[in-house]
Design an enzyme around this catalytic site. Structure first.
Site: not given
Ligand code: IPM
Ligand code: MG
Length: 369
Positions: A142, A187, A219, A243, A247
């Site tokens: 990032y 990894k 993975d 990240d 999700d």
């Molecule tokens: C998160 C989001 C952010 C990230 C984006 C909005 C920059 O996906 O907080 O997980 O990738 O960190």
């Molecule tokens: Mg995210």
């Protein structure tokens, strides 16, 4: 207590879910006699439109002076992936994380008993989903160099030992207070940074002899999170893997709209739902505010206001137990975003039922930092 809190609603559904979280914060303030001083700031696309930058100085200044930040979401289709970097809403969040030194992003992934039907997992598996992801938030790809050269493009991942160690310390500490299992996800068969993560974490592990420490390739971890999620207690990982896996965690519980998060570091901590701006639903009053409301509970944990945190979690559960929820939860009674906020705030202010011992409430909070 008296606390000053920066409120950054941001884009998309951010403002509507944050309105509900603020209702809850104010209800907690009235019920428990706290003085929360709220200062609003612009961030993301809304800030680009008003101030031509995704993180205006006034917003940063408000956050630097605050005891905590409550954040909604950033992202807007009008400023997509091809917008120049200074006009990308996401940059506002990245800069804010950097300026506040927020290196530890904590995302609890917990199945909610009333909502197990939403999970794509079989019920027996879904009910055992209960782990914390510690995602490194202030470094890695990032913040590495991004660019193009004659042949193509590149993105650099770089980690210092210090950046790894400071996060590992909090993650191991947290694991020592939970089920005493920590999985480093990396990894290391490919990446040099991953090999450094292993080295540093192996060293930190020696300070926590009660914690069972293991390493897993990312993975494999993605597969194991789906096939056997009960094996995880604390997952520690670098920025990009965190990240993606968080999700995936939202997918496991069935509604990413329920998931809160905390980002801790050198200055004011930041609390945000992890669902993002969800532009298609913006303004429709249908977004799920529970992720934002539970983020306020995590903020209360941080203030060591365990009864307040407990009250918030308990009233969220109670509302869901009664079969009330936003449309995507598929419960008997469909409430709008603002009706959910009104209901939970009302219950917190009016209920007489938080008569558990402080210790018991602390235990239920889950996060002890
Ligand atoms: C998160 C989001 C952010 C990230 C984006 C909005 C920059 O996906 O907080 O997980 O990738 O960190
Ligand atoms: Mg995210």
């Amino acid at each position: 207590m008296k606390k000053s809190i920066a409120i950054l609603p941001g884009d998309g559904v951010g403002p509507e879910v944050i309105d509900q979280a603020v209702k809850v914060l104010e209800a907690v303030g009235r019920r428990f006699h706290h003085d929360f001083e709220l200062t609003y700031g612009d961030i993301g696309a809304v800030a680009i439109r008003k101030h031509e930058t995704p993180l205006p100085y006034s917003t940063l200044d408000t956050c630097l002076k605050a005891d905590a930040v409550l954040f909604g979401a950033v992202g807007d289709p009008a400023y997509g992936v091809n917008a120049p970097v200074h006009l990308r809403p996401e940059q506002g969040l990245l800069q804010l994380r950097r300026h506040l030194g927020l290196y530890a992003n904590i995302r609890p992934v917990t199945g909610i008993p009333k909502l197990l039907h939403l999970s794509p997992l079989k019920r027996e598996k879904a009910k055992n989903v209960n782990f914390l992801i510690f995602r490194e938030l202030a470094s890695g790809v990032y913040y590495g160099e991004h660019g193009r050269d004659a042949e193509g493009a590149f993105d650099v991942i770089r980690y210092s030992e210090k950046e790894i160690e400071r996060l590992a310390q909090v993650a191991f500490y947290q694991a020592s207070k939970r089920k005493k299992r920590l999985t480093l996800v990396d990894k290391a068969n490919i990446m040099e940074t991953s090999r450094l993560w292993r080295e540093v974490c192996t060293r930190v592990a020696q300070g926590f002899p009660t914690v069972k420490f293991e390493c897993m390739y990312v993975d494999t971890a993605a597969m194991q999170m789906v096939s056997d999620p009960a094996q995880f207690d604390v997952i520690l990982t670098e920025n990009l893997f965190g990240d993606i896996l968080s999700d995936l965690g939202g997918g496991l519980t069935g509604s990413i709209g329920l998931m809160p998060s905390a980002s801790l570091g050198e200055k004011a901590p930041l609390y945000e739902p992890i669902h993002g701006s969800f532009p298609r639903a913006a303004g429709a009053d249908v977004a799920n505010p529970i992720g934002a409301i539970l983020s306020v509970a995590m903020m209360m944990d941080h203030f060591k206001a365990y009864e307040e945190a407990f009250a918030i979690r308990e009233m969220v559960q109670k509302t869901l137990e009664k079969g009330i929820g936003t449309a995507e939860l598929g419960l008997d009674t469909v409430y709008s975003c603002s009706q959910m906020g009104d209901t939970i705030a009302y219950l917190i202010e009016e209920s007489e039922e938080f008569n558990l011992s402080a210790e018991e409430m602390g235990k239920r909070a889950g996060i002890i930092i």
